[in-house]
Design an enzyme around this catalytic site. Structure first.
Site, PDB file in Angstrom:
ATOM      1  N   ASP A   1       0.819  -1.227   0.000  1.00 52.97           N
ATOM      2  CA  ASP A   1       0.000   0.000   0.000  1.00 52.97           C
ATOM      3  C   ASP A   1       0.846   1.268   0.000  1.00 52.97           C
ATOM      4  OD1 ASP A   1      -2.095  -1.858   0.356  1.00 52.97           O
ATOM      5  OD2 ASP A   1      -1.928  -1.693   2.531  1.00 52.97           O
TER       6      ASP A   1
ATOM      7  N   GLU B   1     -11.061   1.208  -3.449  1.00 53.08           N
ATOM      8  CA  GLU B   1     -10.452   1.627  -2.181  1.00 53.08           C
ATOM      9  C   GLU B   1      -9.157   2.376  -2.464  1.00 53.08           C
ATOM     10  OE1 GLU B   1      -9.382  -1.946  -0.017  1.00 53.08           O
ATOM     11  OE2 GLU B   1      -8.802  -2.961  -1.863  1.00 53.08           O
TER      12      GLU B   1
END
Length: 545
Positions: A15, A188
């Site tokens: 991420d 997301e």
């Protein structure tokens, strides 16, 4: 320009959020249940990175005691508004089921090393928050994915936007779902940018596994409506199962001073016929460019490239160097522990690493486990432990660890008569049934006194433990074990939490409640070189019998 091989942050570093401040680049990555929270790496050239801090390092910023596996810190966003650094993050409390308890926070600092401010609670409407600074009018905008526990029509409901007022320390004004994503779904990880009068959303889609992707949309107004990119997904490996970098998605972009643009993104490198990503989710980089249509495209994309032109060559000397940690004054930066903001209760560094026996290795609250990431497909690890257990409820040793449902653990313990022995534990537990498998080998008696050398060798998917008394020769113990079970894929197949990565380290438990100490003289981590194959890497040295 030099050709650099991905990933740029090997091992569990998912991420990525990237930014540049003058000539310095920073990447922040998720740490989930590992403490302190958020890894921030620094580089001058995009090729060579060094860990510089983990900012969430005190209880007021982060307390994860009781958080299930793969909860904790999800998808941080690191930004800079021209005067200070801003970090937004989620401290996830629940993973499975209809509900997600995902409190989002903001902290800031004038220097990347801190001190970081007390956190401001923002909302819990979803996770993967980001902060966009609109330099034209000075406004700050908070974006996160929107979670709908009703699943109407889906749990991942889109990207939620609201203005953040730093003076009031809260969200203000209207709140709106500005983009529901593409048909791939599971939208997301939003990041917002502004360029040539356009507002852009770069989001992760498809879930963080084989269908993962970076998707893009744009609008003339920050409130939308947003139109999707002509390709929908500017980066993905979902359509090419044979490319080396799989699971490509969850990205962020940065410009160099010379005007080149790069995308950092999550990736995994599966190996073997079972295609297991033993090193977890890593960070890779791709060169991108803005076309005449004002859309962003990946050079040679949308499939990710294993080799990328970067402004500088990479020096792999440190990556391949043997590391012998002697724990003289402070815990080396390579190491972390699990969940607790009170490390003094589980260890101290005093010319060696002293662990205080606490709960079992699979506890979600307070276990004395200190470990570093596995960053190589093949390596050797070794430690020397001084430990005098009284019975079978006291044990300490060397562990290869993924989560409470998946680990190997060679321990010094004792039977009920008080005589010391070695016990090799193997836990591979579908559906959270964290049950000790039948012992991998019968317990081995060892002398009542004397320090014990514990070691493991990993060669790709094979793992083997060995042991010796302090001045003896190492002897193998137990069978050849399957190192690939310490992977996201196994956690997922077993109904678990596939978001972290393999660690190797030391642990100590005392279920008698006496906090009996185990002293580790050193910890050795020795990488073993490998050769590449179509999936990434296979090993060519150091056979395991």
């Amino acid at each position: 320009m030099p050709l650099v091989t991905n990933p740029i942050l090997p091992g569990f570093n998912p991420d990525p959020s990237i930014l540049r401040v003058e000539n310095d680049y920073y990447i922040a990555t998720s740490t989930f249940e590992w403490y302190p929270g958020v890894q921030i790496h620094h580089s001058k050239d995009l090729a060579n990175w060094e860990l510089v801090c983990r900012p969430l390092n005190r209880a007021s910023l982060l307390d994860m005691r009781g958080a299930p596996d793969s909860c904790g810190v999800w998808a941080p966003c690191l930004s800079h508004d021209g005067s200070k650094f801003w970090l937004v993050y989620t401290n996830t409390k629940r993973l499975h089921g209809s509900f997600k308890d995902t409190p989002n926070y903001i902290t800031w600092a004038e220097d990347i090393q801190g001190p970081w401010s007390e956190p401001v609670y923002v909302n819990s409407s979803g996770f993967d928050p980001s902060l966009f600074h609109d330099n034209e009018d000075g406004t700050k905008w908070f974006a996160n994915m929107l979670w709908d526990h009703r699943g109407r029509p889906r749990n991942f409901a889109g990207i939620c936007l609201q203005q953040y007022d730093p003076d009031l320390g809260k969200l203000v004004g209207p709140r709106k779902n500005i983009w529901e994503g593409t048909s791939l779904g599971i939208t997301e990880g939003p990041h917002i940018y502004k360029r040539n009068g356009w507002y852009y959303i770069l989001a992760a889609e498809g879930g963080t596994e084989w269908l993962h992707a970076c998707s893009m949309a744009r609008s003339r107004s920050i409130w939308g409506p947003y139109e999707a990119h002509p390709q929908n997904h500017i980066l993905t490996s979902k359509d090419d199962p044979f490319v080396a970098l799989q699971k490509a998605g969850h990205g962020d972009i940065v410009d160099t001073p010379e005007g080149r643009t790069y995308l950092v993104h999550l990736t995994g490198r599966p190996t073997g016929q079972q295609r297991r990503s033993i090193l977890g989710r890593e960070t890779a980089i791709q060169e991108v460019y803005w076309a005449d249509d004002d859309w962003l495209y990946v050079k040679n994309g949308p499939t990710p490239s294993l080799h990328v032109d970067l402004p500088a060559a990479r020096d792999d000397t440190k990556y391949w160097a043997e590391k012998r940690y002697t724990f003289e004054n402070n815990l080396p930066s390579d190491f972390q522990w699990l969940r607790t903001p009170e490390p003094d209760r589980i260890f101290k560094v005093d010319n060696g690493l002293v662990l205080y026996g606490r709960e079992s290795i699979g506890s979600w609250f307070e276990q004395a486990l200190v470990a570093r990431r596995q960053c190589h497909f093949s390596f050797d690890a070794e430690t020397l432990v001084d430990y005098s257990p009284e019975d079978e409820r006291q044990y300490a040793g060397l562990t290869a660890y993924y989560n409470q449902c998946s680990f190997y653990y060679l321990t010094v313990t004792a039977h009920s008569g008080g005589e010391r022995e070695l016990l090799l534990m193997k836990v591979s537990a579908p559906n959270h049934q964290a049950k000790l498998d039948s012992p991998a080998t019968e317990p081995i008696p060892i002398p009542k006194e004397g320090r014990v050398k514990l070691a493991m060798s990993v060669r790709g998917e094979k793992l083997r433990f060995s042991y010796a008394m302090e001045h003896g020769d190492l002897k193998e113990i137990g069978p050849v074990l399957d190192a690939s079970t310490l992977s996201d894929e196994c956690a997922h197949d077993w109904g678990g939490s596939p978001f972290t990565g393999a660690f190797v380290g030391v642990a100590c438990s005392d279920l008698n409640g006496l906090a009996r100490e185990a002293r580790f003289d050193y910890f050795l981590y020795r990488p073993v070189r490998h050769q590449s194959d179509r999936y990434g890497y296979l090993d060519d040295g150091g056979k395991i019998g």
